[in-house]
Design a protein around this motif. Structure first.
Motif, short mmCIF file in Angstrom:
data_model
loop_
_atom_site.label_atom_id
_atom_site.label_comp_id
_atom_site.label_asym_id
_atom_site.label_seq_id
_atom_site.Cartn_x
_atom_site.Cartn_y
_atom_site.Cartn_z
N SER A 21 0.87 -1.18 0.00
CA SER A 21 0.00 0.00 0.00
C SER A 21 0.90 1.22 0.00
N ASP A 22 0.35 2.36 -0.31
CA ASP A 22 1.15 3.58 -0.32
C ASP A 22 1.70 3.89 1.07
N ASP A 23 0.88 3.68 2.11
CA ASP A 23 1.35 3.90 3.48
C ASP A 23 2.52 2.97 3.81
N ASP A 24 2.41 1.70 3.38
CA ASP A 24 3.50 0.74 3.62
C ASP A 24 4.78 1.18 2.92
N ASP B 271 3.58 -4.18 -10.98
CA ASP B 271 3.18 -4.56 -9.63
C ASP B 271 3.28 -3.38 -8.68
N GLY B 272 3.71 -2.22 -9.22
CA GLY B 272 3.79 -1.03 -8.39
C GLY B 272 5.02 -0.96 -7.51
N SER B 273 5.98 -1.87 -7.69
CA SER B 273 7.16 -1.83 -6.84
C SER B 273 8.01 -0.61 -7.19
N LEU B 274 8.85 -0.22 -6.24
CA LEU B 274 9.67 0.97 -6.40
C LEU B 274 11.15 0.62 -6.41
N ASP B 275 11.89 1.33 -7.24
CA ASP B 275 13.34 1.26 -7.27
C ASP B 275 13.84 2.57 -6.67
N VAL B 276 14.67 2.47 -5.63
CA VAL B 276 15.15 3.66 -4.93
C VAL B 276 16.67 3.70 -5.00
N ARG B 277 17.20 4.87 -5.35
CA ARG B 277 18.64 5.09 -5.36
C ARG B 277 18.94 6.20 -4.35
N LEU B 278 19.86 5.89 -3.44
CA LEU B 278 20.23 6.83 -2.39
C LEU B 278 21.70 7.22 -2.57
N ALA B 279 21.96 8.49 -2.81
CA ALA B 279 23.34 9.00 -2.81
C ALA B 279 23.66 9.29 -1.35
N VAL B 280 24.61 8.55 -0.79
CA VAL B 280 24.86 8.61 0.65
C VAL B 280 26.26 9.12 0.97
N ALA B 281 26.39 9.59 2.21
CA ALA B 281 27.68 9.97 2.78
C ALA B 281 27.75 9.36 4.17
N ASP B 282 28.95 9.29 4.71
CA ASP B 282 29.11 8.78 6.07
C ASP B 282 28.52 9.76 7.08
#
Length: 156
Positions: free
Chosen positions: A72-75, A109-120
């Motif tokens: 669900s969107d909330d999930d 199926d509505g799944s999402l692909d997420v890319r996070l540009a991260v730092a320490d």
């Protein structure tokens, strides 16, 4: 959204994405909005990071990916923010930038692909309490007259 200023209402009406922190006893309350669900989710992550860190002078050191199946969107909102908390606690990583896309497949199926540009975490200026969990109390995300909006409380 309830309590938004005239400037925020006008920006939303013009299709701009954004977020804000709302006063909340002992925890952090986030409101975010965007023209699409994905833009709204990005703004929620950026608001969460803004609630405890100044990342303006920090550059990403890695790109991390995560994929979420849609229940669900909330999930999805809760799972994405939980991923940020997990990366903070386990890997000491802070997202500086986020991209969220719906996975395009033969049978969507509505799944999402997420890319996070991260730092320490050690490379960012800590300005508030680091998030510990996402609260399900009054968590919501959904479409409205000007796009999508969400609200969530973050336990600190």
């Amino acid at each position: 959204m309830v309590g938004e200023t005239d400037d925020e209402r006008q920006a939303r009406g013009q299709g701009e994405s954004g977020h804000r922190l709302v006063p909340h006893t002992a925890d952090v309350r986030i409101e975010a909005w965007g023209t699409t669900r994905e833009c709204c989710l990005v703004e929620a992550v950026l608001a969460m990071v803004e609630s405890f860190a100044d990342v303006s002078a920090t550059r990403p050191t890695a790109m991390q990916r995560a994929q979420f199946a849609e229940v669900s969107d909330d999930d999805l909102l809760a799972a994405l923010l939980d991923e940020v908390v997990y990366r903070l606690e386990v890997h000491g990583q802070v997202p500086l930038d986020v991209e969220v896309e719906e996975v395009v497949a033969e049978e969507p199926d509505g799944s999402l692909d997420v890319r996070l540009a991260v730092a320490d975490l050690s490379d960012v200026e800590i300005t508030g309490a680091v998030p510990k969990a996402v609260s399900w109390n009054e968590l919501h995300i959904g479409p409205g007259p000007y796009g999508w909006s969400c609200a969530v409380t973050i336990d600190v």
